[in-house]
Design a protein around this motif. Structure first.
Motif, PDB file in Angstrom:
ATOM      1  N   GLU A   1       0.826  -1.203   0.000  1.00  0.00           N
ATOM      2  CA  GLU A   1       0.000   0.000   0.000  1.00  0.00           C
ATOM      3  C   GLU A   1       0.870   1.267   0.000  1.00  0.00           C
ATOM      4  O   GLU A   1       0.586   2.229  -0.710  1.00  0.00           O
ATOM      5  N   ALA A   2       1.922   1.252   0.804  1.00  0.00           N
ATOM      6  CA  ALA A   2       2.812   2.411   0.886  1.00  0.00           C
ATOM      7  C   ALA A   2       3.594   2.592  -0.409  1.00  0.00           C
ATOM      8  O   ALA A   2       3.785   3.722  -0.876  1.00  0.00           O
TER       9      ALA A   2
ATOM     10  N   TYR B   1       2.718   1.547  -3.500  1.00  0.00           N
ATOM     11  CA  TYR B   1       1.805   1.989  -4.563  1.00  0.00           C
ATOM     12  C   TYR B   1       1.481   3.478  -4.414  1.00  0.00           C
ATOM     13  O   TYR B   1       1.518   4.234  -5.374  1.00  0.00           O
ATOM     14  N   ARG B   2       1.186   3.887  -3.191  1.00  0.00           N
ATOM     15  CA  ARG B   2       0.869   5.299  -2.935  1.00  0.00           C
ATOM     16  C   ARG B   2       2.061   6.186  -3.299  1.00  0.00           C
ATOM     17  O   ARG B   2       1.911   7.218  -3.928  1.00  0.00           O
ATOM     18  N   ALA B   3       3.262   5.761  -2.917  1.00  0.00           N
ATOM     19  CA  ALA B   3       4.459   6.546  -3.235  1.00  0.00           C
ATOM     20  C   ALA B   3       4.671   6.633  -4.740  1.00  0.00           C
ATOM     21  O   ALA B   3       5.041   7.681  -5.263  1.00  0.00           O
ATOM     22  N   TRP B   4       4.417   5.536  -5.459  1.00  0.00           N
ATOM     23  CA  TRP B   4       4.591   5.547  -6.918  1.00  0.00           C
ATOM     24  C   TRP B   4       3.617   6.532  -7.573  1.00  0.00           C
ATOM     25  O   TRP B   4       4.000   7.313  -8.423  1.00  0.00           O
ATOM     26  N   THR B   5       2.366   6.490  -7.147  1.00  0.00           N
ATOM     27  CA  THR B   5       1.367   7.358  -7.778  1.00  0.00           C
ATOM     28  C   THR B   5       1.520   8.813  -7.358  1.00  0.00           C
ATOM     29  O   THR B   5       1.081   9.707  -8.081  1.00  0.00           O
ATOM     30  N   ASP B   6       2.158   9.067  -6.214  1.00  0.00           N
ATOM     31  CA  ASP B   6       2.368  10.436  -5.740  1.00  0.00           C
ATOM     32  C   ASP B   6       3.691  11.029  -6.191  1.00  0.00           C
ATOM     33  O   ASP B   6       3.886  12.228  -6.092  1.00  0.00           O
ATOM     34  N   ARG B   7       4.572  10.218  -6.646  1.00  0.00           N
ATOM     35  CA  ARG B   7       5.958  10.643  -6.915  1.00  0.00           C
ATOM     36  C   ARG B   7       6.058  11.494  -8.172  1.00  0.00           C
ATOM     37  O   ARG B   7       5.977  10.993  -9.276  1.00  0.00           O
TER      38      ARG B   7
ATOM     39  N   PRO C   1      -5.743  -0.519  -8.793  1.00  0.00           N
ATOM     40  CA  PRO C   1      -5.087  -0.090  -7.565  1.00  0.00           C
ATOM     41  C   PRO C   1      -4.401  -1.242  -6.830  1.00  0.00           C
ATOM     42  O   PRO C   1      -4.939  -2.340  -6.730  1.00  0.00           O
ATOM     43  N   LEU C   2      -3.200  -0.963  -6.360  1.00  0.00           N
ATOM     44  CA  LEU C   2      -2.339  -1.888  -5.625  1.00  0.00           C
ATOM     45  C   LEU C   2      -1.824  -3.047  -6.472  1.00  0.00           C
ATOM     46  O   LEU C   2      -1.137  -3.925  -5.953  1.00  0.00           O
TER      47      LEU C   2
ATOM     48  N   ARG D   1       9.672   5.340   5.410  1.00  0.00           N
ATOM     49  CA  ARG D   1       8.794   4.334   6.021  1.00  0.00           C
ATOM     50  C   ARG D   1       8.860   4.443   7.530  1.00  0.00           C
ATOM     51  O   ARG D   1       9.937   4.344   8.116  1.00  0.00           O
TER      52      ARG D   1
END
Length: 126
Positions: free
Chosen positions: A15-16, A18-24, A46-47, A121
């Motif tokens: 989850e962390a 995936y979120r970092a990839w989409t926010d980066r 998602p994920l 993290r």
């Protein structure tokens, strides 16, 4: 057409990652999927996976990134697998790809992404 396939194991839950990839925003446009230079996401699960094509501005360019749990527990690491298809246009693009600079750029980008996710993290020593 060239194909680049690289993967990296990250010590963080899926989850962390995936979120970092989409926010980066600092990832190269060719790796973000659907971001920059007219690229468009063609599939988002998602994920699990993000696929994109280069659109009108980058015909012949496409990619997919997939996220896989690495380990038995929910909090274990994540394997990120990236596949890029590129089609060089012009002498410069052919030279860059032929000398391996594109591959090196992707490898370095994934390594920087891994370091950044693991550094931020919670619970891991910095």
């Amino acid at each position: 057409m060239g194909r680049i396939e690289e993967s990296v194991e990250i010590d963080a839950p899926i989850e962390a990652v995936y979120r970092a990839w989409t926010d980066r925003v600092s990832l190269p446009a060719c790796m973000r999927g659907g971001a920059g230079r007219g690229a468009a996401a063609t599939e988002v699960v998602p994920l699990e996976r993000i696929a994109w094509s280069g659109g009108e501005d980058r015909t012949g360019h496409s990619g997919v990134v997939t996220f896989h749990r690495a380990g038995a527990g929910m909090e274990d690491g994540t394997r990120v697998m990236l596949q890029l298809d590129t089609e060089p246009h012009g002498l410069w693009d052919h030279l860059v790809e032929g000398l391996g600079f594109t591959d090196r750029h992707v490898i370095d980008g994934l390594a920087a992404f891994k370091a950044d996710v693991e550094r931020h993290r919670p619970g891991l020593a910095a």
